[in-house]
Design a protein around this motif. Structure first.
Motif, PDB file in Angstrom:
ATOM      1  N   ALA A  92       0.829  -1.204   0.000  1.00 15.66           N
ATOM      2  CA  ALA A  92       0.000   0.000   0.000  1.00 15.66           C
ATOM      3  C   ALA A  92       0.867   1.259   0.000  1.00 15.66           C
ATOM      4  O   ALA A  92       0.339   2.372  -0.025  1.00 15.66           O
ATOM      5  CB  ALA A  92      -0.924  -0.005   1.219  1.00 15.66           C
ATOM      6  N   GLY A  93       2.183   1.086   0.050  1.00 15.46           N
ATOM      7  CA  GLY A  93       3.101   2.215   0.026  1.00 15.46           C
ATOM      8  C   GLY A  93       3.286   2.902   1.358  1.00 15.46           C
ATOM      9  O   GLY A  93       3.891   3.970   1.431  1.00 15.46           O
ATOM     10  N   LYS A  94       2.786   2.325   2.420  1.00 15.37           N
ATOM     11  CA  LYS A  94       2.790   2.972   3.736  1.00 15.37           C
ATOM     12  C   LYS A  94       4.136   2.845   4.445  1.00 15.37           C
ATOM     13  O   LYS A  94       4.798   1.813   4.359  1.00 15.37           O
ATOM     14  CB  LYS A  94       1.716   2.360   4.640  1.00 15.37           C
ATOM     15  CG  LYS A  94       0.309   2.557   4.126  1.00 15.37           C
ATOM     16  CD  LYS A  94      -0.034   4.028   4.061  1.00 15.37           C
ATOM     17  CE  LYS A  94      -1.444   4.268   3.578  1.00 15.37           C
ATOM     18  NZ  LYS A  94      -1.814   5.668   3.640  1.00 15.37           N
ATOM     19  N   PRO A  95       4.525   3.885   5.193  1.00 14.93           N
ATOM     20  CA  PRO A  95       5.686   3.727   6.062  1.00 14.93           C
ATOM     21  C   PRO A  95       5.314   2.759   7.187  1.00 14.93           C
ATOM     22  O   PRO A  95       4.188   2.784   7.684  1.00 14.93           O
ATOM     23  CB  PRO A  95       5.949   5.134   6.596  1.00 14.93           C
ATOM     24  CG  PRO A  95       4.708   5.915   6.340  1.00 14.93           C
ATOM     25  CD  PRO A  95       3.946   5.219   5.264  1.00 14.93           C
ATOM     26  N   VAL A  96       6.262   1.915   7.553  1.00 23.89           N
ATOM     27  CA  VAL A  96       6.015   0.869   8.548  1.00 23.89           C
ATOM     28  C   VAL A  96       7.032   0.975   9.671  1.00 23.89           C
ATOM     29  O   VAL A  96       8.233   1.058   9.425  1.00 23.89           O
ATOM     30  CB  VAL A  96       6.099  -0.532   7.911  1.00 23.89           C
ATOM     31  CG1 VAL A  96       5.910  -1.624   8.958  1.00 23.89           C
ATOM     32  CG2 VAL A  96       5.083  -0.679   6.789  1.00 23.89           C
ATOM     33  N   VAL A  97       6.535   0.947  10.898  1.00 26.24           N
ATOM     34  CA  VAL A  97       7.356   0.913  12.095  1.00 26.24           C
ATOM     35  C   VAL A  97       7.088  -0.440  12.746  1.00 26.24           C
ATOM     36  O   VAL A  97       5.932  -0.803  12.958  1.00 26.24           O
ATOM     37  CB  VAL A  97       6.981   2.077  13.053  1.00 26.24           C
ATOM     38  CG1 VAL A  97       7.838   2.045  14.291  1.00 26.24           C
ATOM     39  CG2 VAL A  97       7.115   3.420  12.348  1.00 26.24           C
ATOM     40  N   ALA A  98       8.149  -1.186  13.037  1.00 26.30           N
ATOM     41  CA  ALA A  98       7.957  -2.548  13.525  1.00 26.30           C
ATOM     42  C   ALA A  98       9.048  -2.947  14.507  1.00 26.30           C
ATOM     43  O   ALA A  98      10.155  -2.403  14.491  1.00 26.30           O
ATOM     44  CB  ALA A  98       7.952  -3.525  12.354  1.00 26.30           C
ATOM     45  N   THR A  99       8.723  -3.926  15.326  1.00 23.63           N
ATOM     46  CA  THR A  99       9.673  -4.493  16.267  1.00 23.63           C
ATOM     47  C   THR A  99      10.700  -5.320  15.506  1.00 23.63           C
ATOM     48  O   THR A  99      10.349  -6.089  14.613  1.00 23.63           O
ATOM     49  CB  THR A  99       8.937  -5.386  17.288  1.00 23.63           C
ATOM     50  OG1 THR A  99       7.933  -4.587  17.937  1.00 23.63           O
ATOM     51  CG2 THR A  99       9.886  -5.969  18.314  1.00 23.63           C
ATOM     52  N   THR A 100      11.955  -5.158  15.863  1.00 23.59           N
ATOM     53  CA  THR A 100      13.025  -5.931  15.237  1.00 23.59           C
ATOM     54  C   THR A 100      12.912  -7.390  15.670  1.00 23.59           C
ATOM     55  O   THR A 100      12.884  -7.685  16.870  1.00 23.59           O
ATOM     56  CB  THR A 100      14.404  -5.379  15.655  1.00 23.59           C
ATOM     57  OG1 THR A 100      14.474  -4.005  15.292  1.00 23.59           O
ATOM     58  CG2 THR A 100      15.524  -6.144  14.987  1.00 23.59           C
ATOM     59  N   THR A 101      12.822  -8.274  14.691  1.00 26.37           N
ATOM     60  CA  THR A 101      12.857  -9.716  14.914  1.00 26.37           C
ATOM     61  C   THR A 101      13.702 -10.310  13.791  1.00 26.37           C
ATOM     62  O   THR A 101      13.953  -9.635  12.785  1.00 26.37           O
ATOM     63  CB  THR A 101      11.449 -10.352  14.862  1.00 26.37           C
ATOM     64  OG1 THR A 101      10.929 -10.209  13.538  1.00 26.37           O
ATOM     65  CG2 THR A 101      10.495  -9.747  15.887  1.00 26.37           C
ATOM     66  N   LYS A 140       6.702   4.221  -3.903  1.00 23.95           N
ATOM     67  CA  LYS A 140       6.986   3.321  -5.033  1.00 23.95           C
ATOM     68  C   LYS A 140       8.045   2.295  -4.647  1.00 23.95           C
ATOM     69  O   LYS A 140       7.914   1.112  -4.964  1.00 23.95           O
ATOM     70  CB  LYS A 140       7.437   4.114  -6.248  1.00 23.95           C
ATOM     71  CG  LYS A 140       7.721   3.226  -7.455  1.00 23.95           C
ATOM     72  CD  LYS A 140       8.182   4.016  -8.648  1.00 23.95           C
ATOM     73  CE  LYS A 140       8.505   3.190  -9.862  1.00 23.95           C
ATOM     74  NZ  LYS A 140       8.796   1.816  -9.728  1.00 23.95           N
ATOM     75  N   ARG A 141       9.078   2.728  -3.953  1.00 29.61           N
ATOM     76  CA  ARG A 141      10.140   1.818  -3.522  1.00 29.61           C
ATOM     77  C   ARG A 141       9.577   0.721  -2.614  1.00 29.61           C
ATOM     78  O   ARG A 141       9.902  -0.458  -2.765  1.00 29.61           O
ATOM     79  CB  ARG A 141      11.215   2.633  -2.791  1.00 29.61           C
ATOM     80  CG  ARG A 141      12.507   1.903  -2.544  1.00 29.61           C
ATOM     81  CD  ARG A 141      13.548   2.857  -1.966  1.00 29.61           C
ATOM     82  NE  ARG A 141      13.337   3.086  -0.554  1.00 29.61           N
ATOM     83  CZ  ARG A 141      13.781   2.279   0.408  1.00 29.61           C
ATOM     84  NH1 ARG A 141      14.466   1.204   0.111  1.00 29.61           N
ATOM     85  NH2 ARG A 141      13.560   2.570   1.681  1.00 29.61           N
ATOM     86  N   ARG A 142       8.691   1.113  -1.701  1.00 29.16           N
ATOM     87  CA  ARG A 142       8.057   0.128  -0.808  1.00 29.16           C
ATOM     88  C   ARG A 142       7.184  -0.844  -1.597  1.00 29.16           C
ATOM     89  O   ARG A 142       7.221  -2.058  -1.376  1.00 29.16           O
ATOM     90  CB  ARG A 142       7.206   0.836   0.249  1.00 29.16           C
ATOM     91  CG  ARG A 142       8.004   1.619   1.253  1.00 29.16           C
ATOM     92  CD  ARG A 142       7.068   2.254   2.292  1.00 29.16           C
ATOM     93  NE  ARG A 142       7.749   3.340   2.944  1.00 29.16           N
ATOM     94  CZ  ARG A 142       7.359   4.600   2.932  1.00 29.16           C
ATOM     95  NH1 ARG A 142       6.246   4.971   2.328  1.00 29.16           N
ATOM     96  NH2 ARG A 142       8.057   5.520   3.552  1.00 29.16           N
TER      97      ARG A 142
END
Length: 174
Positions: A92-101, A140-142
């Motif tokens: 969806a092109g969204k910025p994503v913040v996530a827990t490192t795993t 676009k890159r995402r």
């Protein structure tokens, strides 16, 4: 868009984000396990539970999010879990913040990975304060990266690996 369950979501992290980012709405889309119905999150003014939705409805919710998150609690289930929702968010092109795993390492160049609650706060603030992090080029890159993870591409890679293995050792039968 995920099940709200204590086995996967880091409730303490979400409470911290609510406290540190009171101007931000935290929207949880997905069915809740019975125990999560009594969560402290339900008493917070900027946290919203939308409940379970049909899978085909997920994109219509995701398109309205400024940032998508995967605030996982770290345990054996999440450490080995492939986070399919990350592909959906990136598509969806969204910025994503996530827990490192370990599973999230493949997404490192396309997401904002967090080791701590402080990392979450600074990454979310950084995205909101810097429109360039959500530019057309970044979207676009995402998307392009997410398209490398389609089922067709995954099955193709599996077939290629099998062919390569069989070619190296024809006596191997799987």
């Amino acid at each position: 868009c995920c099940a709200t369950t204590g086995m996967r979501l880091d409730e303490n992290l979400l409470v911290h984000l609510s406290d540190c980012l009171p101007e931000v709405s935290i929207v949880l889309v997905g069915p809740s396990e019975p125990g999560f119905g009594k969560s402290r999150l339900r008493r917070l003014k900027n946290v919203y539970f939308l409940g379970g939705k049909k899978p085909e409805q997920a994109p219509s919710y995701i398109q309205h999010f400024s940032i998508c998150m995967n605030p996982q609690v770290l345990n054996p289930r999440t450490l080995g879990n492939y986070p399919r929702k990350i592909d959906e968010y990136l598509a969806a092109g969204k910025p994503v913040v996530a827990t490192t795993t370990p599973a999230m390492e493949m997404f490192r160049d396309y997401t904002f990975l967090c080791e701590s609650a402080g990392d979450y706060v600074s990454n979310i603030r950084g995205i909101l304060d810097n429109p360039g992090r959500d530019s057309t080029e970044e979207k676009k890159r995402r998307r392009d990266f997410a398209l490398t993870h389609t089922w067709e591409n995954s099955i193709g890679a599996l077939g290629s690996a099998f062919y390569h293995l069989e070619k190296q050792n024809p006596a191997v039968v799987l």
